[in-house]
Every structure is written in C-alpha cells, then in structure tokens.
Design a protein around this motif. Sequence first.
Motif, mmCIF file in Angstrom:
data_model
loop_
_atom_site.group_PDB
_atom_site.id
_atom_site.type_symbol
_atom_site.label_atom_id
_atom_site.label_comp_id
_atom_site.label_asym_id
_atom_site.label_seq_id
_atom_site.Cartn_x
_atom_site.Cartn_y
_atom_site.Cartn_z
ATOM 1 N N VAL A 1 0.847 -1.206 0.000
ATOM 2 C CA VAL A 1 0.000 0.000 0.000
ATOM 3 C C VAL A 1 0.877 1.249 0.000
ATOM 4 O O VAL A 1 0.647 2.194 -0.772
ATOM 5 C CB VAL A 1 -0.935 -0.010 1.226
ATOM 6 C CG1 VAL A 1 -1.618 1.341 1.393
ATOM 7 C CG2 VAL A 1 -1.976 -1.112 1.092
ATOM 8 N N ARG A 2 1.892 1.232 0.831
ATOM 9 C CA ARG A 2 2.807 2.383 0.929
ATOM 10 C C ARG A 2 3.523 2.630 -0.394
ATOM 11 O O ARG A 2 3.651 3.775 -0.858
ATOM 12 C CB ARG A 2 3.825 2.085 2.037
ATOM 13 C CG ARG A 2 4.676 3.237 2.498
ATOM 14 C CD ARG A 2 5.274 2.814 3.815
ATOM 15 N NE ARG A 2 6.375 3.629 4.266
ATOM 16 C CZ ARG A 2 7.048 3.392 5.383
ATOM 17 N NH1 ARG A 2 6.719 2.361 6.139
ATOM 18 N NH2 ARG A 2 8.037 4.182 5.761
ATOM 19 N N ARG B 1 1.057 3.911 -3.165
ATOM 20 C CA ARG B 1 0.730 5.325 -2.948
ATOM 21 C C ARG B 1 1.883 6.242 -3.338
ATOM 22 O O ARG B 1 1.665 7.422 -3.641
ATOM 23 C CB ARG B 1 0.330 5.544 -1.488
ATOM 24 C CG ARG B 1 -1.052 4.963 -1.160
ATOM 25 C CD ARG B 1 -1.384 5.085 0.308
ATOM 26 N NE ARG B 1 -2.735 4.610 0.583
ATOM 27 C CZ ARG B 1 -3.207 4.355 1.804
ATOM 28 N NH1 ARG B 1 -2.427 4.534 2.865
ATOM 29 N NH2 ARG B 1 -4.442 3.928 1.967
ATOM 30 N N ALA C 1 -5.246 0.654 -3.300
ATOM 31 C CA ALA C 1 -4.087 1.535 -3.493
ATOM 32 C C ALA C 1 -3.550 1.426 -4.915
ATOM 33 O O ALA C 1 -3.178 2.437 -5.536
ATOM 34 C CB ALA C 1 -2.997 1.187 -2.479
ATOM 35 N N GLU D 1 -6.082 3.264 -7.225
ATOM 36 C CA GLU D 1 -6.048 4.718 -7.068
ATOM 37 C C GLU D 1 -4.768 5.324 -7.655
ATOM 38 O O GLU D 1 -4.797 6.401 -8.257
ATOM 39 C CB GLU D 1 -6.165 5.074 -5.579
ATOM 40 C CG GLU D 1 -7.555 4.800 -5.009
ATOM 41 C CD GLU D 1 -7.573 4.814 -3.487
ATOM 42 O OE1 GLU D 1 -6.535 5.189 -2.882
ATOM 43 O OE2 GLU D 1 -8.601 4.440 -2.901
ATOM 44 N N ALA D 2 -3.650 4.621 -7.500
ATOM 45 C CA ALA D 2 -2.376 5.132 -8.008
ATOM 46 C C ALA D 2 -2.146 4.790 -9.470
ATOM 47 O O ALA D 2 -1.217 5.316 -10.091
ATOM 48 C CB ALA D 2 -1.224 4.578 -7.164
#
Length: 297
Positions: free
Chosen positions: A78-79, A82, A106, A109-110
Amino acid sequence: MRIGLLGTGPWAAMAHAPALSEHTGLDFVGVWGRRPEAAEELADRHGTRAYDDVDALLADVDAVAVALPPAVQAQLAVRAARAGRHLLLDKPLATTAEQGRAVVDAVREAQVASVVFFTSRFLTRTDAWIAEQAGAGGWFTGRAAWLGSLFGGDSSSPFADSPWRREKGALWDVGPHALSVLLPVLGDVRRVAAAAPGPGDTVHLVLDHVGGASSTVTLSLSAPSAAEGATVELRGETGVAVLPDSSETTVSALVRAADALIDAASTGRPHPCDAAFALRVTEILAQAEALLEGAAG
C-alpha cells in the motif's frame, strides 16, 4: 525499470535477488530489510546498495519486489503503490480480505501495475497447460493436491521456522498455488462447500465453481517427505488432463514474472495474476479458514 527489493529472508536470497540481478530489463537499485545487517549482506552479494530507510528506497525506484510475510507485504505494498511504484508481490497477497482489499484499492487509485508471483503461472510448460485446459472447457470436476514436508519432522528447509507459516499452515502457504491453477480453468469459486482438517496442518476443501464444476483440494506441509509433491487432475468432456511436471527453476519463473510487470507497466494492460486476482484467492482462503475455525469451535 529501476527496481528495489523489500525483504532479506531465505526467499529473498534464494529467488528474488538472483532474479532481479540477472534480468536484463531491470536496474536492481537496492535492498531494504527489517534487519539492516542482512540487507547489507544481500546487497553486497548482488552488487547493489542496502537502504536503511524504506522511503529512501521508494524514492529511487520505479517498482519494488516484495519478499516479506504477507501481513507486512500488504502494508508495504500500500505504501509503495501510494508512492507511485509498480508492485511485484508474492503469494499470498495478504492473510485477510481487508488487507488484500487495501492493496487493490491503493493499486487502483495510483494506477500502478501489479503482478503477484504464483509460481505455477510463470512456469512456461505449466502456464501453457493451464491455457490449453481453459480453452478446452467442458470440465466436470477437478482434483488438486499440494503436499509438502516442511513440518514433517525431517525437514532441513530454511522455511520450516517461518512464524507466519507456522501460524497459518498449508492453507495459506500452498493453497494459493492450487487455486492459481484451478480458477483459470474451472472458473471462480462460488462457495467453499466444505473444509475439514487432516493430520498436522493438512486441510481438505470442496469447492463449487461458477461454471458448474466442482473440485477437491488437499493441502499439507506435514506430509512425509516421500509423499510430497503437487498434482492436478481434471475430468470432463474431453477426457482426463493431468498437470505436467516442470523442470524450470524458481529464479527463471521470477524473471518471467518481472517480464510481466514490465509489460503491464508499459502497456497499462493488467496481468491475469495481478493484485485483484490475488485478492480473490485471499477471499476464498479466508472463507475456508472460517469454515475450519467454525468446525473446530
């Protein structure tokens, strides 16, 4: 593609680091691990850099490969997503559906690419067999057995002491392999019809597939070493099909997975083994786990 490796354990050392090093389309930028001394050792072995800070590594790469326990993998995936980094992940994606959904959200969205390393799907002969059987159709039933001897008492494997494997067992370690072969051929799982425990960490599953076929799956890391191995048998209108053996190495399969990530990142076309597929596998395993816990309670 500039890529970094998150993880320094046996899997990172045996598979990921060699594959990233030898891939001609990758620039292996560096390694980060939860044990800095292990990161230094692994980086030195492959002529790259050890990072003390994961965000510093993310700032220097286009993509990351992750070789960490699934719960840690999910958080870092996730990190990384993002931060706009493409993801080469391992199975299982996570050990809860919630963790897996966070990764998929994630990634979406990215708008980054993701490939999850289900080993069988990146072995040339096995992948061709899966495509052939999926094209044939008309399957009535399937039977898969993935038996390992990790906990069989005579194992010298470096994975035998893996805390997450000890906790989650064969369902989560080798279950993803079986599902990665069955789902593209028999279709998604409508429901886990039954789940029962066997010796050690052995589990037996009965799956109801959306196409009308059913399958049975036996998973274990507690088998005697003489009994270990993986088999898949399909029966249907065209007769009987059996999963062929493969002599390809894990490193060569990971090189193909990296090829798939590069292609997905450059074309924008999702790979069949992306984070969304891995989430579906996680959801099915979570259903099976709930049934097993209910039976035990």
